[in-house]
Design an enzyme around this catalytic site. Structure first.
Site, PDB file in Angstrom:
ATOM      1  CB  ALA A  63      -0.864  -0.023   1.252  1.00 18.06           C
ATOM      2  N   GLY A 102       0.676  -5.114   0.726  1.00 22.56           N
ATOM      3  CA  GLY A 102      -0.457  -5.112  -0.194  1.00 22.56           C
ATOM      4  C   GLY A 102      -0.110  -5.714  -1.548  1.00 22.56           C
ATOM      5  CD  GLU A 105      -2.456  -7.606   2.461  1.00 23.79           C
ATOM      6  OE1 GLU A 105      -2.116  -6.433   2.232  1.00 23.79           O
ATOM      7  OE2 GLU A 105      -3.171  -7.935   3.417  1.00 23.79           O
ATOM      8  CD  GLU A 125       1.540  -5.845   5.366  1.00 22.31           C
ATOM      9  OE1 GLU A 125       2.346  -6.780   5.588  1.00 22.31           O
ATOM     10  OE2 GLU A 125       0.827  -5.792   4.344  1.00 22.31           O
TER      11      GLU A 125
HETATM   12  C1  3H9 Z   1       0.754  -2.334   3.378  1.00 24.19           C
HETATM   13  O1  3H9 Z   1       0.981  -2.793   2.313  1.00 24.19           O
HETATM   14  C2  3H9 Z   1      -0.587  -2.425   4.050  1.00 24.19           C
HETATM   15  C3  3H9 Z   1      -1.521  -3.416   3.444  1.00 24.19           C
HETATM   16  O2  3H9 Z   1      -1.386  -4.661   4.062  1.00 24.19           O
HETATM   17  C4  3H9 Z   1      -2.962  -3.045   3.639  1.00 24.19           C
HETATM   18  C5  3H9 Z   1      -3.472  -1.827   3.025  1.00 24.19           C
HETATM   19  C6  3H9 Z   1      -4.965  -1.680   3.164  1.00 24.19           C
HETATM   20  N1  3H9 Z   1       4.585   3.448   0.124  1.00 24.19           N
HETATM   21  O3  3H9 Z   1      13.336   2.291   0.355  1.00 24.19           O
HETATM   22  P1  3H9 Z   1      13.688   3.012  -0.888  1.00 24.19           P
HETATM   23  C7  3H9 Z   1       9.221   4.989  -1.435  1.00 24.19           C
HETATM   24  S1  3H9 Z   1       1.917  -1.465   4.240  1.00 24.19           S
HETATM   25  C8  3H9 Z   1       5.010   4.668  -0.217  1.00 24.19           C
HETATM   26  O4  3H9 Z   1      14.570   4.189  -0.783  1.00 24.19           O
HETATM   27  P2  3H9 Z   1      15.016   0.634  -1.816  1.00 24.19           P
HETATM   28  C9  3H9 Z   1      10.291   5.420  -0.462  1.00 24.19           C
HETATM   29  O5  3H9 Z   1       9.774   6.305   0.487  1.00 24.19           O
HETATM   30  C10 3H9 Z   1       3.325  -1.441   3.192  1.00 24.19           C
HETATM   31  N2  3H9 Z   1       6.280   4.928  -0.591  1.00 24.19           N
HETATM   32  O6  3H9 Z   1      14.284   2.029  -2.008  1.00 24.19           O
HETATM   33  C11 3H9 Z   1      11.288   6.055  -1.385  1.00 24.19           C
HETATM   34  O7  3H9 Z   1      10.818   7.335  -1.700  1.00 24.19           O
HETATM   35  P3  3H9 Z   1      11.837   8.527  -1.933  1.00 24.19           P
HETATM   36  C12 3H9 Z   1       4.075  -2.696   3.239  1.00 24.19           C
HETATM   37  C13 3H9 Z   1       7.131   3.917  -0.601  1.00 24.19           C
HETATM   38  O8  3H9 Z   1      15.289   0.154  -3.175  1.00 24.19           O
HETATM   39  C14 3H9 Z   1      11.195   5.209  -2.655  1.00 24.19           C
HETATM   40  O9  3H9 Z   1       9.929   4.550  -2.571  1.00 24.19           O
HETATM   41  N3  3H9 Z   1       5.295  -2.535   2.484  1.00 24.19           N
HETATM   42  C15 3H9 Z   1       6.748   2.623  -0.250  1.00 24.19           C
HETATM   43  O10 3H9 Z   1      16.112   0.749  -0.829  1.00 24.19           O
HETATM   44  C16 3H9 Z   1      12.269   4.173  -2.768  1.00 24.19           C
HETATM   45  O11 3H9 Z   1      12.311   3.417  -1.572  1.00 24.19           O
HETATM   46  C17 3H9 Z   1       6.443  -2.166   3.041  1.00 24.19           C
HETATM   47  O12 3H9 Z   1       6.545  -1.972   4.218  1.00 24.19           O
HETATM   48  C18 3H9 Z   1       5.410   2.406   0.131  1.00 24.19           C
HETATM   49  N4  3H9 Z   1       4.951   1.186   0.449  1.00 24.19           N
HETATM   50  O13 3H9 Z   1      13.944  -0.308  -1.110  1.00 24.19           O
HETATM   51  C19 3H9 Z   1       7.606  -2.008   2.094  1.00 24.19           C
HETATM   52  N5  3H9 Z   1       7.830   1.810  -0.352  1.00 24.19           N
HETATM   53  O14 3H9 Z   1      12.684   8.094  -3.083  1.00 24.19           O
HETATM   54  C20 3H9 Z   1       8.250  -0.677   2.287  1.00 24.19           C
HETATM   55  C21 3H9 Z   1       8.835   2.580  -0.768  1.00 24.19           C
HETATM   56  O15 3H9 Z   1      10.935   9.677  -2.202  1.00 24.19           O
HETATM   57  N6  3H9 Z   1       9.317  -0.420   1.344  1.00 24.19           N
HETATM   58  N7  3H9 Z   1       8.434   3.845  -0.937  1.00 24.19           N
HETATM   59  O16 3H9 Z   1      12.602   8.634  -0.639  1.00 24.19           O
HETATM   60  C22 3H9 Z   1      10.526  -0.993   1.417  1.00 24.19           C
HETATM   61  O17 3H9 Z   1      10.793  -1.842   2.231  1.00 24.19           O
HETATM   62  C23 3H9 Z   1      11.569  -0.496   0.463  1.00 24.19           C
HETATM   63  O18 3H9 Z   1      11.179   0.771   0.019  1.00 24.19           O
HETATM   64  C24 3H9 Z   1      11.823  -1.389  -0.768  1.00 24.19           C
HETATM   65  C25 3H9 Z   1      12.777  -0.656  -1.751  1.00 24.19           C
HETATM   66  C26 3H9 Z   1      12.483  -2.665  -0.280  1.00 24.19           C
HETATM   67  C27 3H9 Z   1      10.541  -1.684  -1.479  1.00 24.19           C
END
Ligand code: 3H9
Length: 691
Positions: A63, A102, A105, A125
């Protein structure tokens, strides 16, 4: 650009491709795009089957976290996923890379999943203080069993495509064209006229599985008393097991919506964005390119230097470890080997990897060995004379354009830079001990540090697995400067009436792994004592202990005593008598302190120092201060770091308490910083960050 594109093949497969860089998060436009793409595909008589794919390296990172806490924009993700699962034509997910939260999911709601070999799948999450909120707590258990699903959700770590296939989470791994393989699979399902729905299966819930789930759930809840989401996760899974999918989904949704509002989740989301924001340096844009770094040298083979060399080696960067004497070098190299051997024994490293890491480290005697390195990190004795001599020599020896870094924890990086004729190449790289383990790296920007040296340092930090925060030059930079305030406050509490265990208990109760006195005993009281002697500072209790030769754990006595073999200290009646005597000598009437008072007295002065650090521009944003403290000093992450926590307490309350403390102690340095006073009138650190 359209965040979801549809292409229809001649064979009748509609491929919906998500394109929402950088990580294909499921923001409102993507959700709407998926729903309308699906609706159109269902209405189109030429379409027999559907594939959901994604552009770029990531499938879907979940999400859009930045939408949390804002008014919801329909369609909701659960609604989109219900539509996918209930689709009258089969839907197959083509998972090209990371499928998180998500994103997984979404794949779970599809009728089959095909993954690329390098894909990884997870529900992280839990780390954001929430639980999966779009069916993950229901569909994953139905697909792989309740116990394995719970383990995946409670741990939050993604699994490899191979592991996912073994668990039954993906149906196939595509070595070749992923989308084509998924399309073939989708057509096969269409041909069969029937397809599995992970939401429908109940068969995996054997009695054994349920029992294993219950054991794992109570274990996880016991281990994370501060995380309300762990119990909520177990509850949602249990409702699904006992009452079926619909009630399970409702329980999950209700818990998700509650948890998103919880301060714990707000704090963890704050840190998620804070860590990423820290990589941006105001005034330095993408046009500044990093210098190439293909080799490194580390000066000083002590614990710190050895740890830093390990960081380079683990990232595959050849590193020369340099000492003045052969014996010190051999001892340093032996320490590195023994550290790796311990990891091999523990099973966290293979001997093959150990040898590979060691292969990147070469030991040399004499500074000349630094001549060819692209970056030299000095980790020698913390003394200005020693550093000046080393940097003077490096100035003569190092190749043009080499980055000259110092790992000083307190000294003036500008003064160090001025001992060279190339201050633009000098930067502070303040690693935290043990350097091969701790994630934080304070990058200290000197007055003359060149922008490309900063960019290179940030780049390098990420390459060696560190979390960098750029800070300015001052005594102790961000972390140690604030720590000094806590240390001083802790001593004051002892003299005012608290005992070491009371202070430490309050701090561990607050969420730190260790209190300040247990920490001092572990680090060794001699370190601070020598530093104070050099600067003329005083810490009456710690000084009195050190003068008796009580240096903490290593001597068996300090703030606590450590009977033979004990790792945890016991209260020491002699130390407590000493503390009481020191209070008496100062005419202080000792009194008792509640845990709340102890926390206020320890932490408010730190917050105040943090505000001064912001006023002086030593840190660019309050969230940088939070990142430093959570990652370098074990500040409990569920409170979001000192500055985020302070806003929750109320800045006005902190200002009032600091005024009272300054009056009580006569210490003007405790008077609230002007910034703190101003924000207490109505404002927040976050507003200042955004300004
Ligand atoms: C969820 O899914 C809830 C659901 O179950 C239910 C919903 C109803 N959203 O980390 P990076 C941005 S909760 C918004 O530097 P990497 C991040 O801020 C979510 N933005 O790159 C950054 O922005 P900026 C569950 C996001 O290659 C840019 O993307 N998911 C999100 O080192 C690059 O990110 C997680 O918890 C997001 N979900 O790592 C995963 N994700 O460039 C969270 C990233 O402006 N994300 N951004 O600073 C991660 O773990 C890492 O970002 C990922 C990439 C491994 C994907």
């Amino acid at each position: 650009m359209d965040p979801v594109r549809t292409e229809i093949s001649a064979a009748g497969v509609a491929t919906l491709t998500i394109a929402n860089p950088p990580v294909n998060a499921l923001g409102a436009a993507v959700r709407a795009g998926l729903l309308s793409g699906l609706t159109a595909a269902l209405a189109n008589a030429d379409v027999r089957a559907i594939v959901i794919a994604a552009e770029g390296k990531v499938f879907v990172a979940g999400a859009d976290i930045s939408e949390f806490g804002k008014p919801p924009v329909p369609p909701s993700l659960p609604d989109v996923l219900s539509a996918v699962e209930g689709s009258a034509k089969p839907v197959v997910a083509a998972i090209n890379g990371l499928a998180l939260g998500g994103g997984l999911e979404l794949a779970l709601a599809c009728h089959a999943r095909v993954a690329a070999p390098a894909a990884r799948l997870g529900l992280p999450e839990i780390k954001l203080g929430i639980i999966p909120g779009a069916g993950g707590t229901q569909r994953l258990p139905r697909l792989v069993g309740a116990a394995p699903a719970f383990a995946m959700m409670a741990g939050g770590e993604p699994v490899s495509a191979e592991k996912a296939r073994a668990m039954g989470l993906v149906d196939d791994i595509a070595d070749g064209d992923l989308v084509a393989t998924a399309a073939t699979q989708a057509l096969r399902l269409a041909e069969a006229g029937t397809w599995p729905r992970s939401g429908a299966a109940e068969s995996k819930f054997s009695a054994e599985d349920r029992a294993a789930f219950e054991t794992a759930a109570s274990d996880a809840i016991r281990k994370s008393p501060r995380m309300p989401n762990v119990a909520a996760l177990a509850h949602a899974v249990r409702v699904g097991l006992e009452k079926g999918l619909a009630e399970g989904l409702a329980a999950e949704r209700a818990a998700f919506l509650e948890l998103v509002k919880d301060p714990t989740s707000k704090a963890l989301r704050h840190l998620f964005f804070a860590e990423r924001e820290a990589a941006r340096v105001p005034g330095i844009g993408k046009e500044v390119k990093a210098r190439p770094v293909a080799s490194a040298a580390v000066i000083g083979a002590g614990t710190m230097g050895g740890g830093i060399a390990m960081c380079f080696a683990q990232a595959g960067i050849p590193v020369t470890l340099i000492e003045v004497k052969e014996e010190a070098l051999s001892a340093g190299l032996a320490r590195i080997r023994s550290n790796y051997e311990t990891s091999v024994k523990r099973g966290s490293l293979t001997s093959e990897k150990m040898e590979r890491h060691l292969g990147f480290i070469t030991g040399r005697v004499g500074l000349e060995a630094a001549a060819e390195a692209d970056i030299v990190v000095e980790a020698a004795f913390e003394d200005m004379g020693v550093k000046a001599e080393i940097f003077g020599a490096l100035d003569r020896l190092a190749k043009p354009g080499a980055i000259l870094a110092t790992n000083t924890s307190y000294l003036d990086v500008n003064a160090i830079a001025e001992t060279t004729k190339r201050p633009q190449d000098v930067v502070g790289l303040h690693f935290f001990s043990p350097a091969n383990v701790m994630r934080l790296l304070e990058i200290v920007r000197g007055a003359k540090t060149a922008p490309d040296v900063l960019v290179t340092s940030l780049d390098l930090a990420r390459k060696i697995g560190k979390l960098p925060v750029v800070v300015g030059v001052c005594y102790g930079f961000v972390g140690n400067r604030m720590l000094a305030k806590r240390t001083q406050a802790a001593e004051r509490l002892l003299l005012a009436g608290a005992m070491p265990h009371e202070v430490d208990d309050a701090v561990t109760d607050f969420g730190f792994r260790m209190g300040p006195f247990a920490m001092s005993d572990l680090a060794g009281l001699d370190i601070g004592w020598r530093a104070r002697k050099a600067t003329g500072a005083k810490a009456p209790v710690a000084d009195a202990l050190a003068e008796q030769g009580f240096f903490g754990q290593k001597t068996g006595r300090g703030f606590y005593r450590y009977p033979e073999g004990a790792r945890k200290g016991e209260r020491d009646p002699d130390t407590e008598a000493l503390i009481t005597r020191l209070s008496d000598e100062r005419g202080i009437t000792r009194r008792s302190f509640s845990r709340e008072e102890i926390i206020a007295r320890l932490m408010y002065p730190m917050v105040n120092e943090g505000a001064k650090i912001l006023e002086e521009g030593i840190a660019s944003r309050s969230s940088d201060v939070d990142v430093v403290w959570v990652n370098g000093y074990n500040w409990p992450n569920f409170t979001g770091g000192p500055m985020h926590w302070a806003e929750g307490v109320g800045l006005a309350r902190i200002v009032e308490a600091l005024d009272a403390l300054a009056a009580e102690t006569g210490d003007d340095s405790l008077k609230p910083a002007a910034l703190l006073r101003r924000l207490a009138q109505g404002g927040s650190f976050a507003d200042k960050d955004a300004a």
